[in-house]
Design a protein around this motif. Structure first.
Motif, PDB file in Angstrom:
ATOM      1  N   UNK A 160       0.819  -1.228   0.000  1.00  0.00           N
ATOM      2  CA  UNK A 160       0.000   0.000   0.000  1.00  0.00           C
ATOM      3  C   UNK A 160       0.841   1.261   0.000  1.00  0.00           C
ATOM      4  N   UNK A 161       2.103   1.173  -0.438  1.00  0.00           N
ATOM      5  CA  UNK A 161       3.067   2.302  -0.400  1.00  0.00           C
ATOM      6  C   UNK A 161       3.177   2.857   1.026  1.00  0.00           C
ATOM      7  N   UNK A 162       3.181   1.900   1.960  1.00  0.00           N
ATOM      8  CA  UNK A 162       3.117   2.236   3.389  1.00  0.00           C
ATOM      9  C   UNK A 162       4.428   2.835   3.919  1.00  0.00           C
ATOM     10  N   UNK A 163       5.556   2.414   3.314  1.00  0.00           N
ATOM     11  CA  UNK A 163       6.886   2.891   3.751  1.00  0.00           C
ATOM     12  C   UNK A 163       7.032   2.803   5.280  1.00  0.00           C
ATOM     13  N   UNK A 164       6.895   1.592   5.812  1.00  0.00           N
ATOM     14  CA  UNK A 164       6.817   1.460   7.280  1.00  0.00           C
ATOM     15  C   UNK A 164       8.151   1.625   8.000  1.00  0.00           C
ATOM     16  N   UNK A 191       3.911  -0.628  12.393  1.00  0.00           N
ATOM     17  CA  UNK A 191       2.672  -1.226  11.888  1.00  0.00           C
ATOM     18  C   UNK A 191       1.511  -0.250  11.843  1.00  0.00           C
ATOM     19  N   UNK A 192       1.655   0.907  12.479  1.00  0.00           N
ATOM     20  CA  UNK A 192       0.547   1.873  12.510  1.00  0.00           C
ATOM     21  C   UNK A 192       0.648   2.906  11.383  1.00  0.00           C
ATOM     22  N   UNK A 193       1.766   2.876  10.654  1.00  0.00           N
ATOM     23  CA  UNK A 193       1.938   3.917   9.636  1.00  0.00           C
ATOM     24  C   UNK A 193       0.888   3.756   8.529  1.00  0.00           C
ATOM     25  N   UNK A 194       0.254   4.842   8.181  1.00  0.00           N
ATOM     26  CA  UNK A 194      -0.764   4.763   7.120  1.00  0.00           C
ATOM     27  C   UNK A 194      -2.146   4.443   7.677  1.00  0.00           C
ATOM     28  N   UNK A 195      -2.275   4.352   9.001  1.00  0.00           N
ATOM     29  CA  UNK A 195      -3.590   4.107   9.600  1.00  0.00           C
ATOM     30  C   UNK A 195      -3.941   2.632   9.606  1.00  0.00           C
ATOM     31  N   UNK A 196      -5.230   2.350   9.885  1.00  0.00           N
ATOM     32  CA  UNK A 196      -5.610   0.957  10.123  1.00  0.00           C
ATOM     33  C   UNK A 196      -6.016   0.217   8.854  1.00  0.00           C
ATOM     34  N   UNK A 197      -6.104   0.906   7.727  1.00  0.00           N
ATOM     35  CA  UNK A 197      -6.529   0.213   6.498  1.00  0.00           C
ATOM     36  C   UNK A 197      -5.553   0.439   5.356  1.00  0.00           C
ATOM     37  N   UNK A 198      -4.324   0.054   5.594  1.00  0.00           N
ATOM     38  CA  UNK A 198      -3.331   0.170   4.526  1.00  0.00           C
ATOM     39  C   UNK A 198      -3.692  -0.831   3.436  1.00  0.00           C
ATOM     40  N   UNK A 199      -3.741  -0.336   2.208  1.00  0.00           N
ATOM     41  CA  UNK A 199      -4.141  -1.179   1.072  1.00  0.00           C
ATOM     42  C   UNK A 199      -3.258  -2.426   0.982  1.00  0.00           C
ATOM     43  N   UNK A 200      -3.893  -3.594   1.059  1.00  0.00           N
ATOM     44  CA  UNK A 200      -3.141  -4.841   0.902  1.00  0.00           C
ATOM     45  C   UNK A 200      -2.689  -5.440   2.216  1.00  0.00           C
ATOM     46  N   UNK A 201      -2.561  -4.600   3.264  1.00  0.00           N
ATOM     47  CA  UNK A 201      -2.041  -5.118   4.528  1.00  0.00           C
ATOM     48  C   UNK A 201      -3.145  -5.760   5.361  1.00  0.00           C
ATOM     49  N   UNK A 202      -4.401  -5.448   5.039  1.00  0.00           N
ATOM     50  CA  UNK A 202      -5.511  -6.003   5.817  1.00  0.00           C
ATOM     51  C   UNK A 202      -5.528  -7.519   5.760  1.00  0.00           C
ATOM     52  N   UNK A 203      -5.166  -8.096   4.598  1.00  0.00           N
ATOM     53  CA  UNK A 203      -5.219  -9.557   4.457  1.00  0.00           C
ATOM     54  C   UNK A 203      -4.020 -10.220   5.113  1.00  0.00           C
ATOM     55  N   UNK A 204      -2.855  -9.649   4.917  1.00  0.00           N
ATOM     56  CA  UNK A 204      -1.627 -10.275   5.436  1.00  0.00           C
ATOM     57  C   UNK A 204      -0.857  -9.209   6.228  1.00  0.00           C
ATOM     58  N   UNK A 205      -1.092  -9.149   7.542  1.00  0.00           N
ATOM     59  CA  UNK A 205      -0.500  -8.051   8.335  1.00  0.00           C
ATOM     60  C   UNK A 205       1.030  -8.016   8.278  1.00  0.00           C
TER      61      UNK A 205
END
Ligand code: FMN
Length: 216
Positions: free
Chosen positions: A47-51, A110-124
């Protein structure tokens, strides 16, 4: 498009890159370090989260504490091996934190980008996988810069959190020791020390379903 020479350059880096645990004290120039960090920051991420964050540790006192945490873990893990293998394990050098002029602790938030990072919901764990992509970018960039890197994962995360004052929700994914070396081997150290061999790629490839080997 890549020229033939550029293509070969990439494969050369992939095959030549090694995990290094012995370092010279020479410092890494700022520009080189910046190239490595930029390479990391251009890795793919879910999700381009850049964690990622990068804690650059060059204080000898802090490196000593990290090395202590790694050594404590190394000795604790030795009990998992049978006699013989245990001695072989204890002879392996598994980190070079004290020697390397700089160690980068690369973390995942794990909190970067909020709780609904695209793609991360399925595989944290895709956040940590993204950090692993960034680490590989640093490793390959280091290789082409003539710089050695060692990935250290022998530690309890809470020890590293305590030493580097990392908040509890942040995951210290890896300690990366970076420096110059006078010995950059052709083969993995674990291979030359008879700990493990590279498996046959053919044995690892299945066709259409698990376990179905390629013909001939
Ligand atoms: C996730 C991960 C964790 C690792 N942790 C350690 C470590 O704690 N200590 C160490 O000496 N090497 C560590 N390594 C390096 C591996 O031992 C090394 O990559 C492997 O033996 C293959 O050698 P090469 O990287 O030179 O090809 C780690 C590598 C990865 C990918």
């Amino acid at each position: 498009m890549f020229t033939e020479e550029e293509r070969q350059g990439l494969y050369k880096a992939i095959y030549r890159r090694r995990d290094i645990r012995s370092f010279l004290p020479d410092p890494i120039p700022e520009e080189t370090l910046s190239n490595l960090l930029n390479a990391a920051h251009h890795a793919p991420s879910v999700g381009f989260m850049q964690p990622w964050n990068f804690i650059l540790v060059s204080s000898q006192t802090i490196k000593e504490r990290l090395a202590w945490a790694a050594d404590k873990e190394r000795r604790a893990l030795a009990i998992h091996y049978e006699e013989g293998r245990q001695e072989q394990f204890l002879q392996l050098k598994v980190e070079g934190i004290r020697q390397a002029p700089i160690t980068i602790c690369i973390t995942s938030d794990p909190t970067r980008g909020g709780s609904h990072v695209l793609g991360r919901n399925s595989i944290p764990e895709t956040d940590v996988l993204s950090v692993a992509c960034a680490i590989q970018n640093i490793w390959l960039a280091a290789c082409v810069e003539g710089v050695a890197m060692g990935w250290v994962s022998f530690y309890k995360k809470n020890d590293v959190r305590d030493i580097l004052e990392i908040p509890p929700h942040i995951d210290p994914v890896a300690l990366l020791s970076i420096g110059y070396t006078d010995h950059y081997p052709d083969k993995p150290i674990l291979e030359s020390s008879n700990w493990e061999k590279r498996r046959s790629l053919d044995d690892l490839i299945f066709i259409d379903s698990w376990g179905i080997k390629r013909e001939g």
